[in-house]
Write a protein that holds these residues in place. Structure first.
Motif, PDB file in Angstrom:
ATOM      1  N   ALA A  88      -8.355  11.291 -14.865  1.00 35.22           N
ATOM      2  CA  ALA A  88      -7.058  11.280 -14.176  1.00 35.22           C
ATOM      3  C   ALA A  88      -6.472   9.892 -14.332  1.00 35.22           C
ATOM      4  O   ALA A  88      -7.007   8.921 -13.805  1.00 35.22           O
ATOM      5  N   THR A  89      -5.381   9.817 -15.092  1.00 38.45           N
ATOM      6  CA  THR A  89      -4.786   8.508 -15.341  1.00 38.45           C
ATOM      7  C   THR A  89      -3.275   8.594 -15.197  1.00 38.45           C
ATOM      8  O   THR A  89      -2.698   9.670 -15.239  1.00 38.45           O
ATOM      9  N   ASP A  90      -2.664   7.445 -15.006  1.00 43.98           N
ATOM     10  CA  ASP A  90      -1.215   7.388 -14.959  1.00 43.98           C
ATOM     11  C   ASP A  90      -0.707   7.272 -16.401  1.00 43.98           C
ATOM     12  O   ASP A  90      -0.649   6.183 -16.965  1.00 43.98           O
ATOM     13  N   SER A  91      -0.320   8.407 -16.954  1.00 42.74           N
ATOM     14  CA  SER A  91      -0.012   8.489 -18.385  1.00 42.74           C
ATOM     15  C   SER A  91       0.975   7.446 -18.874  1.00 42.74           C
ATOM     16  O   SER A  91       0.882   6.978 -19.991  1.00 42.74           O
ATOM     17  N   TYR A  92       1.963   7.104 -18.030  1.00 40.87           N
ATOM     18  CA  TYR A  92       3.047   6.264 -18.527  1.00 40.87           C
ATOM     19  C   TYR A  92       2.800   4.779 -18.312  1.00 40.87           C
ATOM     20  O   TYR A  92       3.591   3.949 -18.738  1.00 40.87           O
ATOM     21  N   GLU A  93       1.678   4.459 -17.661  1.00 42.04           N
ATOM     22  CA  GLU A  93       1.360   3.053 -17.454  1.00 42.04           C
ATOM     23  C   GLU A  93       0.651   2.506 -18.695  1.00 42.04           C
ATOM     24  O   GLU A  93       0.041   3.245 -19.459  1.00 42.04           O
ATOM     25  N   THR A  94       0.702   1.184 -18.838  1.00 45.78           N
ATOM     26  CA  THR A  94      -0.093   0.585 -19.903  1.00 45.78           C
ATOM     27  C   THR A  94      -1.501   0.331 -19.363  1.00 45.78           C
ATOM     28  O   THR A  94      -1.727   0.337 -18.152  1.00 45.78           O
ATOM     29  N   VAL A  95      -2.407   0.110 -20.290  1.00 45.83           N
ATOM     30  CA  VAL A  95      -3.791  -0.159 -19.916  1.00 45.83           C
ATOM     31  C   VAL A  95      -3.855  -1.402 -19.026  1.00 45.83           C
ATOM     32  O   VAL A  95      -4.526  -1.418 -17.986  1.00 45.83           O
ATOM     33  N   TRP A  96      -3.113  -2.420 -19.413  1.00 44.81           N
ATOM     34  CA  TRP A  96      -3.116  -3.661 -18.636  1.00 44.81           C
ATOM     35  C   TRP A  96      -2.589  -3.426 -17.219  1.00 44.81           C
ATOM     36  O   TRP A  96      -3.195  -3.843 -16.235  1.00 44.81           O
ATOM     37  N   ALA A  97      -1.459  -2.723 -17.122  1.00 41.41           N
ATOM     38  CA  ALA A  97      -0.829  -2.523 -15.813  1.00 41.41           C
ATOM     39  C   ALA A  97      -1.731  -1.713 -14.888  1.00 41.41           C
ATOM     40  O   ALA A  97      -1.894  -2.059 -13.715  1.00 41.41           O
ATOM     41  N   THR A  98      -2.330  -0.674 -15.424  1.00 46.00           N
ATOM     42  CA  THR A  98      -3.138   0.191 -14.561  1.00 46.00           C
ATOM     43  C   THR A  98      -4.397  -0.541 -14.102  1.00 46.00           C
ATOM     44  O   THR A  98      -4.880  -0.343 -12.982  1.00 46.00           O
ATOM     45  N   THR A  99      -4.917  -1.410 -14.941  1.00 45.11           N
ATOM     46  CA  THR A  99      -6.136  -2.138 -14.586  1.00 45.11           C
ATOM     47  C   THR A  99      -5.846  -3.203 -13.528  1.00 45.11           C
ATOM     48  O   THR A  99      -6.578  -3.325 -12.549  1.00 45.11           O
ATOM     49  N   THR A 100      -4.753  -3.942 -13.703  1.00 51.04           N
ATOM     50  CA  THR A 100      -4.421  -4.958 -12.691  1.00 51.04           C
ATOM     51  C   THR A 100      -4.044  -4.268 -11.376  1.00 51.04           C
ATOM     52  O   THR A 100      -4.357  -4.769 -10.295  1.00 51.04           O
ATOM     53  N   HIS A 101      -3.419  -3.097 -11.493  1.00 45.03           N
ATOM     54  CA  HIS A 101      -3.080  -2.317 -10.297  1.00 45.03           C
ATOM     55  C   HIS A 101      -4.343  -2.008  -9.486  1.00 45.03           C
ATOM     56  O   HIS A 101      -4.387  -2.193  -8.274  1.00 45.03           O
ATOM     57  N   SER A 102      -5.380  -1.542 -10.190  1.00 46.44           N
ATOM     58  CA  SER A 102      -6.623  -1.189  -9.500  1.00 46.44           C
ATOM     59  C   SER A 102      -7.236  -2.398  -8.801  1.00 46.44           C
ATOM     60  O   SER A 102      -7.759  -2.293  -7.694  1.00 46.44           O
ATOM     61  N   ARG A 103      -7.175  -3.542  -9.466  1.00 42.45           N
ATOM     62  CA  ARG A 103      -7.733  -4.745  -8.867  1.00 42.45           C
ATOM     63  C   ARG A 103      -7.010  -5.066  -7.559  1.00 42.45           C
ATOM     64  O   ARG A 103      -7.626  -5.369  -6.542  1.00 42.45           O
TER      65      ARG A 103
ATOM     66  N   ALA B   5     -10.205  -8.869   4.190  1.00 45.49           N
ATOM     67  CA  ALA B   5      -9.080  -9.238   5.038  1.00 45.49           C
ATOM     68  C   ALA B   5      -8.770  -8.125   6.030  1.00 45.49           C
ATOM     69  O   ALA B   5      -9.159  -6.983   5.845  1.00 45.49           O
ATOM     70  N   ARG B   6      -8.066  -8.495   7.084  1.00 47.00           N
ATOM     71  CA  ARG B   6      -7.669  -7.501   8.075  1.00 47.00           C
ATOM     72  C   ARG B   6      -6.505  -6.674   7.546  1.00 47.00           C
ATOM     73  O   ARG B   6      -6.285  -5.565   7.962  1.00 47.00           O
ATOM     74  N   PHE B   7      -5.753  -7.296   6.660  1.00 40.43           N
ATOM     75  CA  PHE B   7      -4.619  -6.599   6.075  1.00 40.43           C
ATOM     76  C   PHE B   7      -4.716  -6.742   4.562  1.00 40.43           C
ATOM     77  O   PHE B   7      -4.777  -7.844   4.040  1.00 40.43           O
ATOM     78  N   ASN B   8      -4.772  -5.623   3.869  1.00 41.31           N
ATOM     79  CA  ASN B   8      -4.955  -5.666   2.419  1.00 41.31           C
ATOM     80  C   ASN B   8      -3.592  -5.857   1.741  1.00 41.31           C
ATOM     81  O   ASN B   8      -3.008  -4.931   1.190  1.00 41.31           O
ATOM     82  N   HIS B   9      -3.092  -7.094   1.781  1.00 40.75           N
ATOM     83  CA  HIS B   9      -1.748  -7.303   1.245  1.00 40.75           C
ATOM     84  C   HIS B   9      -1.712  -7.175  -0.274  1.00 40.75           C
ATOM     85  O   HIS B   9      -0.722  -6.754  -0.844  1.00 40.75           O
ATOM     86  N   HIS B  10      -2.844  -7.483  -0.936  1.00 40.79           N
ATOM     87  CA  HIS B  10      -2.883  -7.284  -2.392  1.00 40.79           C
ATOM     88  C   HIS B  10      -2.705  -5.804  -2.725  1.00 40.79           C
ATOM     89  O   HIS B  10      -2.021  -5.450  -3.688  1.00 40.79           O
ATOM     90  N   GLY B  11      -3.345  -4.955  -1.914  1.00 38.96           N
ATOM     91  CA  GLY B  11      -3.259  -3.519  -2.140  1.00 38.96           C
ATOM     92  C   GLY B  11      -1.856  -2.987  -1.905  1.00 38.96           C
ATOM     93  O   GLY B  11      -1.332  -2.209  -2.696  1.00 38.96           O
ATOM     94  N   VAL B  12      -1.258  -3.418  -0.795  1.00 38.08           N
ATOM     95  CA  VAL B  12       0.099  -2.965  -0.469  1.00 38.08           C
ATOM     96  C   VAL B  12       1.062  -3.406  -1.568  1.00 38.08           C
ATOM     97  O   VAL B  12       1.877  -2.621  -2.060  1.00 38.08           O
ATOM     98  N   TRP B  13       0.913  -4.635  -1.991  1.00 38.77           N
ATOM     99  CA  TRP B  13       1.788  -5.183  -3.029  1.00 38.77           C
ATOM    100  C   TRP B  13       1.593  -4.445  -4.347  1.00 38.77           C
ATOM    101  O   TRP B  13       2.551  -4.150  -5.062  1.00 38.77           O
ATOM    102  N   ALA B  14       0.334  -4.102  -4.647  1.00 41.31           N
ATOM    103  CA  ALA B  14       0.046  -3.375  -5.892  1.00 41.31           C
ATOM    104  C   ALA B  14       0.784  -2.036  -5.913  1.00 41.31           C
ATOM    105  O   ALA B  14       1.409  -1.680  -6.923  1.00 41.31           O
ATOM    106  N   ILE B  15       0.719  -1.305  -4.811  1.00 37.35           N
ATOM    107  CA  ILE B  15       1.388   0.003  -4.762  1.00 37.35           C
ATOM    108  C   ILE B  15       2.903  -0.191  -4.843  1.00 37.35           C
ATOM    109  O   ILE B  15       3.597   0.508  -5.587  1.00 37.35           O
ATOM    110  N   TYR B  16       3.405  -1.160  -4.086  1.00 38.09           N
ATOM    111  CA  TYR B  16       4.850  -1.406  -4.058  1.00 38.09           C
ATOM    112  C   TYR B  16       5.359  -1.709  -5.468  1.00 38.09           C
ATOM    113  O   TYR B  16       6.332  -1.130  -5.941  1.00 38.09           O
ATOM    114  N   LYS B  17       4.649  -2.602  -6.145  1.00 40.19           N
ATOM    115  CA  LYS B  17       5.061  -3.004  -7.494  1.00 40.19           C
ATOM    116  C   LYS B  17       4.992  -1.815  -8.458  1.00 40.19           C
ATOM    117  O   LYS B  17       5.871  -1.606  -9.283  1.00 40.19           O
TER     118      LYS B  17
END
Ligand SMILES: Nc1ncnc2c1ncn2[C@@H]1O[C@H](COP(=O)(O)OP(=O)(O)OP(=O)(O)O)[C@@H](O)[C@H]1O
Ligand SMILES: [Mg+2]
Lengths: 311, 259
Positions: A88-103, B5-17
């Motif tokens: 299950a992957t985000d088809s339209y994302e790049t490999v780099w973007a999806t990996t940094t997203h997960s981090r 952290a008490r608030f996962n701001h990296h996570g929130v920001w990741a989804i927002y972006k």
């Protein structure tokens, strides 16, 4: 060694009424590689999904690194990496973007160098700007592994990581798992390839119909249950086993052409010599002989089959 | 153990972006389509019909329809953006990652609804700017205008979030906006004052929640509305509270998120 994953009395009954897990209790040590084996529908994915917070348990408790997965979910989940069974992957994302997203999702600050290292270790660096939908299935699986590793988990779940994967990727994966183990990462993998468990795991658990029917150190398991077979191809078929040979655990095939002797690997070797001498004395001659060692697969099939017979 | 952290701001920001990135990729759909549609409304209603219409409540018809048009676009886009954003990972299966991440329900909602709200606000302001090209406009209460826009966007993005979680298929995802929201919006006084309706229909209109939204928003422009501005405000806040309650319940029960 410390227990890093502690599962106690875990049960799951789905809304459909199907009980996927009977009470399961299991402790995983820090830094070990644990292989969970079991037929389709045994409950492997259910077990993993509960630990990772994707499925809610019906009863029981789970702690990861000492943190309860429901009460201290934030601390517990930050330690876990998951590569699910389904692609299950985000088809339209790049490999780099999806990996940094997960981090980021797992609360880690951006670290380009670490992401790069992760992508390189999975041979994904060249593909970093490619959209995921343009990748092959095996590459997509690598992406999913990269996503699971990029937040530096201490416990990694690989749910059938090598299903539908070519030999090269499988070898890469094994190498990666060993590397991770060097770094002290605990790995729990499920697989249908027994040789994979045999090759990789420190301990093996067998699950069948939601019950953990066996947990054993792999070597102990092989030794305890491992049997060797000596197979003799006879010159002249036998109609029945000679009474004089009754002290050996022998079996004849339907044609009476193959004589099989099962012996424990711990048994004394001159037993074989004695058997061969016995055959000689009876004038039974053979054209060929060879021995086979039962693999984890045989053990596994025997175990599950005997369970099913009792059920 | 690693510091949690008490608030996962990296996570929130990741989804927002991530969500904003999705908008940029589908810029044409997300922004251009509503703007073109609104311009067409102006051409048809504002110029063609408006030229023959008297002032409504002392406001030229072309200007009168601006708040309603903005509301219309913000409502529908909030719903569809927010519902799509959470439905998509459910559909593709990538939601596993969201569910297994160290994010609280509040953080997840904040990120998704925050991103959808940002889009809606940008869209609303963009339509306002487009409208200015067609008709001269003065805004009586700019701060209230923004407040109404924000409250409405947040409320309907939350509602969209609930819709996206509830929906088990694409049809269901389209169903509520098509069959419930669109008629309510069109009958919600976007293009007319409900005072222009026959008395019986005026009473019926008061059961339409959108009337309160449009009326309040229009008040912030022209200092006049179909209903008292306090009533409008109370209504939007009430709706927001109901949506919050629904979201809270969803995460508490794991409804359609976890099995
Ligand atoms: N969401 C669900 N709702 C109802 N039943 C489910 C659900 N998910 C799994 N099951 C059932 O629970 C049982 C265990 O499934 P699970 O996926 O855990 O097995 P598994 O050991 O991972 O199998 P496989 O080797 O095929 O991946 C199966 O009988 C399955 O049909
Ligand atoms: Mg499975």
């Amino acid at each position: 060694m410390a227990t890093v994953l502690d599962i106690r009395g875990l049960t799951k009954t789905y809304a459909s009424g199907l009980t996927a897990l009977k009470p399961v209790t299991l402790a995983i040590e820090e830094g070990e590689i644990f292989a969970l084996l079991g037929p389709n529908g045994a409950g492997k994915t259910t077990l993993i999904s509960i630990v990772c917070g994707i499925v809610t348990p019906s009863a029981g408790s789970v702690t990861v690194g000492g943190f309860d997965v429901s009460r201290d979910y934030r601390a517990a989940r930050a330690l876990i990496g998951l590569v699910p069974q389904e692609l299950a992957t985000d088809s339209y994302e790049t490999v780099w973007a999806t990996t940094t997203h997960s981090r980021g999702l797992f609360g880690r600050p951006p670290d380009r160098a670490y992401v790069e290292r992760t992508l390189r270790s999975l041979s994904l660096w060249d593909k970093r700007d490619a959209r995921i939908r343009t990748l092959s299935g095996g590459m997509k699986r690598r992406v999913m592994i990269a996503k699971a590793l990029v937040h530096e988990p201490r416990v990694l779940f690989l749910d059938e990581p090598t299903a539908g994967v070519d030999v090269e990727l499988r070898r890469d994966m094994w190498a990666l798992v060993r590397e991770l183990r060097e770094d002290g990462v605990t790995i729990i993998l499920t697989t249908h390839y027994i040789e994979e468990a045999e090759e990789m795991a420190d301990r093996v658990g067998v699950i069948s119909r939601g019950e953990l029917i066996l947990v054993e150190e792999k070597h102990t398991l092989m030794r305890k249950l491992g049997q060797k077979h000596l197979v003799l191809h006879l010159h002249a078929p036998l109609t029945e086993l000679p009474a004089a040979l009754s002290r050996w655990d022998l079996a004849l095939d339907a044609d009476g052409q193959l004589l099989e002797y099962r012996f424990d690997t711990r048994a004394e070797h001159n037993d074989i010599a004695a058997l061969l001498r016995g055959l000689d004395e009876l004038g039974i001659t053979y054209a060929d002989l060879h021995t086979e060692q039962s693999s984890l697969e045989d053990i596994f099939v025997d175990l599950v089959a005997s369970r099913e017979a009792h059920a | 153990m690693n510091g949690v952290a008490r608030f996962n701001h990296h996570g929130v920001w990741a989804i927002y972006k991530f969500e904003m990135g999705r908008t940029l990729r589908t810029l044409l759909q997300s922004i251009a389509t509503p703007v073109i549609t609104t311009s067409l409304y102006f051409v048809v209603f504002g110029s063609a019909i408006g030229g023959r219409m008297a002032n409504v409540d002392g406001v030229p018809y072309g200007a009168f329809i601006v708040p309603g048009l903005i509301m219309l676009a913000v409502l529908t886009e909030s719903l569809s953006n927010a519902s799509f954003a959470i439905y998509l990972p459910k559909f593709t299966g990538t939601i596993y990652e969201l569910l297994s991440a160290p994010l609280s329900p509040f953080e997840i909602v904040l990120a998704y609804v925050g991103a959808a709200t940002t889009k809606s606000l940008l869209l609303g302001l963009l339509i306002l700017a487009t409208a200015r090209l067609f008709v001269p406009l003065e805004i009586a209460h700019p701060v209230w205008m923004l407040a109404f826009l924000l409250l409405t966007a947040v409320a309907f993005c939350l509602f969209g979030f609930v819709l996206g979680i509830w929906a088990n298929g694409w049809e269901q995802l389209q169903f509520v906006p098509m069959l419930v929201i669109t008629p309510l919006t069109f009958l919600g006084g976007s293009f007319y004052s409900i005072n222009m309706l026959p008395p019986t229909w005026q009473t019926v209109a008061l059961f339409n929640p959108v009337v309160y939204l449009v009326s309040g928003f229009r008040w912030s422009f022209f200092d006049k509305g179909d209903v008292a501005v306090g009533v409008s405000l109370a209504f939007v806040s009430g709706f927001l509270a109901v949506c919050l309650l629904m979201v809270w319940w969803i995460f508490r029960s794991g409804y359609r998120l976890k099995t």
